[in-house]
Design a protein around this motif. Structure first.
Motif, PDB file in Angstrom:
ATOM      1  N   LEU A  65       5.994  81.162  -0.860  1.00 18.92           N
ATOM      2  CA  LEU A  65       4.856  80.386  -1.481  1.00 18.92           C
ATOM      3  C   LEU A  65       4.457  79.260  -0.558  1.00 18.92           C
ATOM      4  O   LEU A  65       2.885  79.205  -0.548  1.00 18.92           O
ATOM      5  CB  LEU A  65       5.397  79.724  -2.779  1.00 18.92           C
ATOM      6  N   ALA A  66       5.224  78.881   0.198  1.00 18.42           N
ATOM      7  CA  ALA A  66       4.612  77.646   1.395  1.00 18.42           C
ATOM      8  C   ALA A  66       3.471  78.579   2.167  1.00 18.42           C
ATOM      9  O   ALA A  66       2.491  78.116   2.533  1.00 18.42           O
ATOM     10  CB  ALA A  66       5.833  77.315   2.052  1.00 18.42           C
ATOM     11  N   LEU A  67       3.962  79.682   2.460  1.00 19.18           N
ATOM     12  CA  LEU A  67       2.931  80.666   3.321  1.00 19.18           C
ATOM     13  C   LEU A  67       1.853  81.321   2.840  1.00 19.18           C
ATOM     14  O   LEU A  67       1.022  82.208   3.273  1.00 19.18           O
ATOM     15  CB  LEU A  67       3.878  81.677   3.995  1.00 19.18           C
ATOM     16  N   GLY A  68       1.568  80.870   1.315  1.00 16.79           N
ATOM     17  CA  GLY A  68       0.497  81.426   0.667  1.00 16.79           C
ATOM     18  C   GLY A  68       0.655  82.982   0.284  1.00 16.79           C
ATOM     19  O   GLY A  68      -0.369  83.576   0.729  1.00 16.79           O
ATOM     20  N   PHE A  69       1.902  83.378   0.139  1.00 15.93           N
ATOM     21  CA  PHE A  69       1.976  84.796  -0.187  1.00 15.93           C
ATOM     22  C   PHE A  69       2.109  85.484   1.011  1.00 15.93           C
ATOM     23  O   PHE A  69       1.674  86.800   1.071  1.00 15.93           O
ATOM     24  CB  PHE A  69       0.985  85.279  -1.423  1.00 15.93           C
ATOM     25  N   GLY A  70       2.149  84.834   2.262  1.00 19.14           N
ATOM     26  CA  GLY A  70       1.912  85.621   3.477  1.00 19.14           C
ATOM     27  C   GLY A  70       0.786  85.403   4.355  1.00 19.14           C
ATOM     28  O   GLY A  70       0.666  85.683   5.694  1.00 19.14           O
ATOM     29  N   SER A  71      -0.304  84.822   3.616  1.00 21.31           N
ATOM     30  CA  SER A  71      -1.530  84.617   4.077  1.00 21.31           C
ATOM     31  C   SER A  71      -1.682  83.664   5.181  1.00 21.31           C
ATOM     32  O   SER A  71      -2.280  83.518   6.264  1.00 21.31           O
ATOM     33  CB  SER A  71      -2.576  84.274   3.119  1.00 21.31           C
ATOM     34  N   GLY A  72      -0.700  82.803   5.261  1.00 21.63           N
ATOM     35  CA  GLY A  72      -0.375  81.446   6.339  1.00 21.63           C
ATOM     36  C   GLY A  72       0.003  82.204   7.510  1.00 21.63           C
ATOM     37  O   GLY A  72      -0.026  81.421   8.661  1.00 21.63           O
ATOM     38  N   LEU A  73       0.435  83.293   7.667  1.00 20.43           N
ATOM     39  CA  LEU A  73       0.973  83.856   8.817  1.00 20.43           C
ATOM     40  C   LEU A  73      -0.319  84.286   9.825  1.00 20.43           C
ATOM     41  O   LEU A  73      -0.093  84.806  10.846  1.00 20.43           O
ATOM     42  CB  LEU A  73       1.883  85.219   8.678  1.00 20.43           C
ATOM     43  N   ALA A  74      -1.495  84.292   9.235  1.00 24.29           N
ATOM     44  CA  ALA A  74      -2.566  84.581  10.087  1.00 24.29           C
ATOM     45  C   ALA A  74      -2.693  83.750  11.417  1.00 24.29           C
ATOM     46  O   ALA A  74      -2.354  82.538  11.187  1.00 24.29           O
ATOM     47  CB  ALA A  74      -3.845  84.376   9.441  1.00 24.29           C
ATOM     48  N   ALA A  75      -2.936  84.340  12.561  1.00 20.43           N
ATOM     49  CA  ALA A  75      -2.930  83.771  13.855  1.00 20.43           C
ATOM     50  C   ALA A  75      -4.056  82.640  13.900  1.00 20.43           C
ATOM     51  O   ALA A  75      -3.834  81.655  14.818  1.00 20.43           O
ATOM     52  CB  ALA A  75      -2.930  84.679  14.901  1.00 20.43           C
ATOM     53  N   LYS A  76      -5.471  83.181  13.383  1.00 24.78           N
ATOM     54  CA  LYS A  76      -6.351  82.289  13.189  1.00 24.78           C
ATOM     55  C   LYS A  76      -6.824  81.988  11.824  1.00 24.78           C
ATOM     56  O   LYS A  76      -6.742  82.807  10.805  1.00 24.78           O
ATOM     57  CB  LYS A  76      -7.819  83.140  14.066  1.00 24.78           C
ATOM     58  N   ALA A  77      -7.194  80.723  11.756  1.00 20.74           N
ATOM     59  CA  ALA A  77      -7.523  80.090  10.300  1.00 20.74           C
ATOM     60  C   ALA A  77      -6.695  80.252   9.180  1.00 20.74           C
ATOM     61  O   ALA A  77      -7.008  80.761   8.089  1.00 20.74           O
ATOM     62  CB  ALA A  77      -9.001  80.789  10.146  1.00 20.74           C
ATOM     63  N   PRO A  78      -5.332  80.052   9.262  1.00 24.13           N
ATOM     64  CA  PRO A  78      -4.459  80.148   8.284  1.00 24.13           C
ATOM     65  C   PRO A  78      -4.995  79.669   7.190  1.00 24.13           C
ATOM     66  O   PRO A  78      -4.813  80.018   5.839  1.00 24.13           O
ATOM     67  CB  PRO A  78      -3.353  79.586   8.656  1.00 24.13           C
ATOM     68  N   GLY A  79      -5.261  78.123   7.046  1.00 22.94           N
ATOM     69  CA  GLY A  79      -6.095  77.528   5.958  1.00 22.94           C
ATOM     70  C   GLY A  79      -7.117  78.295   5.068  1.00 22.94           C
ATOM     71  O   GLY A  79      -7.014  78.369   3.813  1.00 22.94           O
ATOM     72  N   THR A  80      -8.003  79.018   5.744  1.00 22.97           N
ATOM     73  CA  THR A  80      -9.035  79.605   5.192  1.00 22.97           C
ATOM     74  C   THR A  80      -8.289  81.081   4.530  1.00 22.97           C
ATOM     75  O   THR A  80      -8.491  81.238   3.314  1.00 22.97           O
ATOM     76  CB  THR A  80     -10.051  80.132   6.179  1.00 22.97           C
TER      77      THR A  80
END
Length: 163
Positions: A22-37
């Motif tokens: 959940l903290a990683l937004g279902f894995g989306s926060g693992l993006a190398a660039k612009a994880p917030g977006t």
């Protein structure tokens, strides 16, 4: 070009751990660039599904997601050993939920809400920037995005009202 973060702090988290997931937004926060977006983008399908609920249900889910987010973000930050690491994006998920409270129906309003939330989250006008710098822990990770969501909510409602 690498798509996923190889930051050693990020490698301390596991998508198998529900709090990290959940903290990683279902894995989306693992993006190398612009994880917030990417974290905000990951919230779009969830917010779209929630838009079919009653306003009361939408607000309750948003409130629970925000309150639980204080713990989720705090735990993930402690596990990483880094306060407010960019990979922690549950705050963006909750921020978009807040933005879209009582939003008009339609994809265009979700796109406008997304853009407004990202605008306030990135620009961080006062007092968002002050809170981001001065408040720590899970509350500190969440509060600037909660406020960015509130700013975006007010703007979205104003746009709808005047257009």
């Amino acid at each position: 070009m690498k798509f996923l973060s190889t930051d050693p702090a990020v490698l301390k988290l596991s998508l198998k751990n529900p709090v990290h997931f959940l903290a990683l937004g279902f894995g989306s926060g693992l993006a190398a660039k612009a994880p917030g977006t990417f974290g905000t983008l990951a919230a779009v399908p969830l917010v779209y599904l929630m838009s079919h609920l009653s306003l009361t249900a939408f607000i309750i889910i948003t409130l629970i997601s925000t309150l639980v987010g204080f713990y989720i973000c705090d735990k993930a930050a402690k596990d990483m050993g880094v306060h407010d690491h960019g990979a922690i994006v549950w705050d963006e998920v909750a921020g978009l939920m807040i933005t879209m409270i009582a939003a008009p129906a339609g994809l265009i309003w979700l796109v406008i809400g997304f853009a407004l939330f990202r605008f306030f989250d990135i620009l961080k006008p006062w007092p968002i920037r002050w809170l981001d710098a001065k408040v720590h822990g899970g509350f500190g990770i969440m509060i600037d995005d909660v406020l960015a969501g509130i700013f975006a909510l007010v703007c979205l409602q104003a746009i709808y009202y005047f257009v």
